[in-house]
Design a protein around this motif. Structure first.
Motif, PDB file in Angstrom:
ATOM      1  N   SER A  77       0.808  -1.219   0.000  1.00  0.00           N
ATOM      2  CA  SER A  77       0.000   0.000   0.000  1.00  0.00           C
ATOM      3  C   SER A  77       0.842   1.271   0.000  1.00  0.00           C
ATOM      4  O   SER A  77       0.299   2.373  -0.091  1.00  0.00           O
ATOM      5  N   SER A  78       2.151   1.139   0.091  1.00  0.00           N
ATOM      6  CA  SER A  78       3.010   2.323   0.123  1.00  0.00           C
ATOM      7  C   SER A  78       3.054   3.060  -1.216  1.00  0.00           C
ATOM      8  O   SER A  78       3.400   4.239  -1.271  1.00  0.00           O
ATOM      9  N   GLY A  79       2.730   2.360  -2.313  1.00  0.00           N
ATOM     10  CA  GLY A  79       2.727   2.998  -3.633  1.00  0.00           C
ATOM     11  C   GLY A  79       1.318   3.292  -4.107  1.00  0.00           C
ATOM     12  O   GLY A  79       0.358   3.240  -3.338  1.00  0.00           O
ATOM     13  N   ARG A  80       1.204   3.587  -5.391  1.00  0.00           N
ATOM     14  CA  ARG A  80      -0.108   3.865  -5.970  1.00  0.00           C
ATOM     15  C   ARG A  80      -0.899   2.578  -6.175  1.00  0.00           C
ATOM     16  O   ARG A  80      -0.335   1.497  -6.258  1.00  0.00           O
ATOM     17  N   CYS A  81      -2.219   2.743  -6.279  1.00  0.00           N
ATOM     18  CA  CYS A  81      -3.107   1.591  -6.469  1.00  0.00           C
ATOM     19  C   CYS A  81      -3.811   1.712  -7.813  1.00  0.00           C
ATOM     20  O   CYS A  81      -4.486   2.715  -8.082  1.00  0.00           O
ATOM     21  N   VAL A  82      -3.652   0.684  -8.641  1.00  0.00           N
ATOM     22  CA  VAL A  82      -4.320   0.619  -9.944  1.00  0.00           C
ATOM     23  C   VAL A  82      -5.474  -0.375  -9.849  1.00  0.00           C
ATOM     24  O   VAL A  82      -5.273  -1.544  -9.523  1.00  0.00           O
TER      25      VAL A  82
END
Length: 393
Positions: A77-82
């Motif tokens: 969850s630390s990055g972007r979510c697609v």
């Protein structure tokens, strides 16, 4: 770890999806051969969940208060979510005449491919697959938005099949089209029952109210703009003749080029519905419900354009998702006989073919590569987000 190149990711995704060729074809077939209506997609929900679990993908069933919605998430969850939206409801009497079996297949393939890349290459961020019920009727994506299913999503991706002859020669798809706004109004008329032969004067006829409203709206259609639409259905009507009907129900969809235009047209429709109640003495209850891909698929040998000048006469299957987060609604052509388009029996047959399936899988791989770029390319994502903010602002 050294960041993988686009070519490396593309090759790995292609090989991975090739290994899933038969399971994906079987999944598509199971959805198409068992059409289910809005909010009743239990079979499709279960077969997709079983498919994911067979590939060691954790999945949550019956999520966000919907019995036929599911969610699968892979990554940190630390990055972007697609997000990928998989829808699978059908139309009454004619099955998958809008090709939702292909939409589900493309989204599952896209999610699986991006999830594989995240795990193989240690990519930042997450891939989310949502099972989204009730696109054709009811607004399942609106329900999911309200329940918080998209609260952590940065970009949403999906495709929609169309008859390939709707595009210019040599083009098999479009990254997106301008669409019109739409929302629904449901009217329930409450009258008073009475014996239709012995004492009809004691009744208040809810069917007359509905018919009056229907005629009002039919006349209104002559006086609306060329890019506006009003279309409706009788949802509840009497089934006996010897009693004055005490309850009827009708539903209308209102469409216009802009949200402001749709609301203005909706106000005119509402007056027609109110007039039916006023003319007959019924009471009326009204309820309203709002409702980089080009490059990626080009690398796979499919010619699509980013957009065209055509205004879609309908709205996208993304629904209100595109009002919440940046969203892709790619259009991909499939061969359909007799020049038929969506919502016909010919399209139902076309959606079952091997060629249509292959194009949905190709679309899935292209969406996965789009998702990869959104996760790793900050500049690209910033452009997407800036464009969305400018449009919404």
């Amino acid at each position: 770890m050294t960041s993988p190149s686009k070519t490396e990711v593309q090759a790995a995704i292609g090989e991975y999806i090739k290994q899933l060729a038969e399971p994906l074809r079987e999944l598509n077939r199971k959805i198409h051969e068992n059409p289910e209506l809005a909010y009743e997609e239990h079979h499709s929900h279960d077969v997709i969940c079983k498919f994911l679990e067979a590939q060691n993908i954790p999945v949550k069933r019956h999520v966000y208060g919907l019995r036929t919605a599911f969610e699968a998430i892979v990554g940190e969850s630390s990055g972007r979510c697609v997000n990928f939206n998989a829808e699978y409801d059908a139309l009454p009497g004619i099955g998958h005449a809008c090709g939702h079996n292909l939409i589900a297949t493309a989204s599952v393939a896209g999610f699986m491919a991006l999830a594989f890349a995240i795990q193989k290459f240690g990519l930042p961020g997450q891939a989310q697959l949502l099972g989204t019920p009730a696109e054709e009727d009811g607004g399942g994506k609106v329900d999911l938005i309200r329940a918080g299913a998209f609260k952590n999503v940065d970009v949403s991706l999906m495709m929609h099949p169309m008859a390939e002859d709707e595009f210019s020669k040599g083009i098999l798809g479009i990254g997106g089209r301008s669409t019109i706004a739409c929302f629904d109004i449901t009217a329930a008329y409450h009258g008073v029952s009475a014996h239709a032969a012995a004492s009809p004067w004691e009744g208040v006829n809810a069917l007359d109210a509905l018919v009056s409203a229907y005629n009002n709206i039919s006349m209104l259609r002559q006086q609306i703009g060329p890019d506006e639409r009003i279309h409706g259905a009788i949802m509840q009507a009497p089934t006996v003749t010897n009693a004055i009907p005490e309850l009827t129900r009708t539903k209308y969809t209102i469409r216009s080029r802009t949200q402001k235009g749709a609301r203005a047209l909706g106000e005119r429709v509402r007056k027609c519905l109110d007039a039916g109640a006023l003319a007959t003495g019924c009471k009326v209850e009204l309820e309203e419900n709002s409702d980089g891909y080009q490059d990626a698929i080009g690398d796979l040998g499919v010619h699509v354009v980013s957009c065209d000048d055509t205004l879609m006469p309908g709205s996208t299957d993304q629904g209100n998702v595109s009002q919440v987060v940046p969203a892709l609604h790619a259009l991909v052509g499939i061969p359909v006989t007799d020049g038929a388009h969506n919502h016909t029996r010919q399209f139902t047959a076309a959606a079952a073919t091997d060629e249509a399936h292959e194009r949905s899988v190709t679309s899935g791989k292209a969406m996965a590569m789009t998702g990869w770029r959104l996760l790793v390319d900050d500049q690209y994502y910033s452009k997407v987000r800036q464009s969305f903010d400018e449009i919404m602002g």
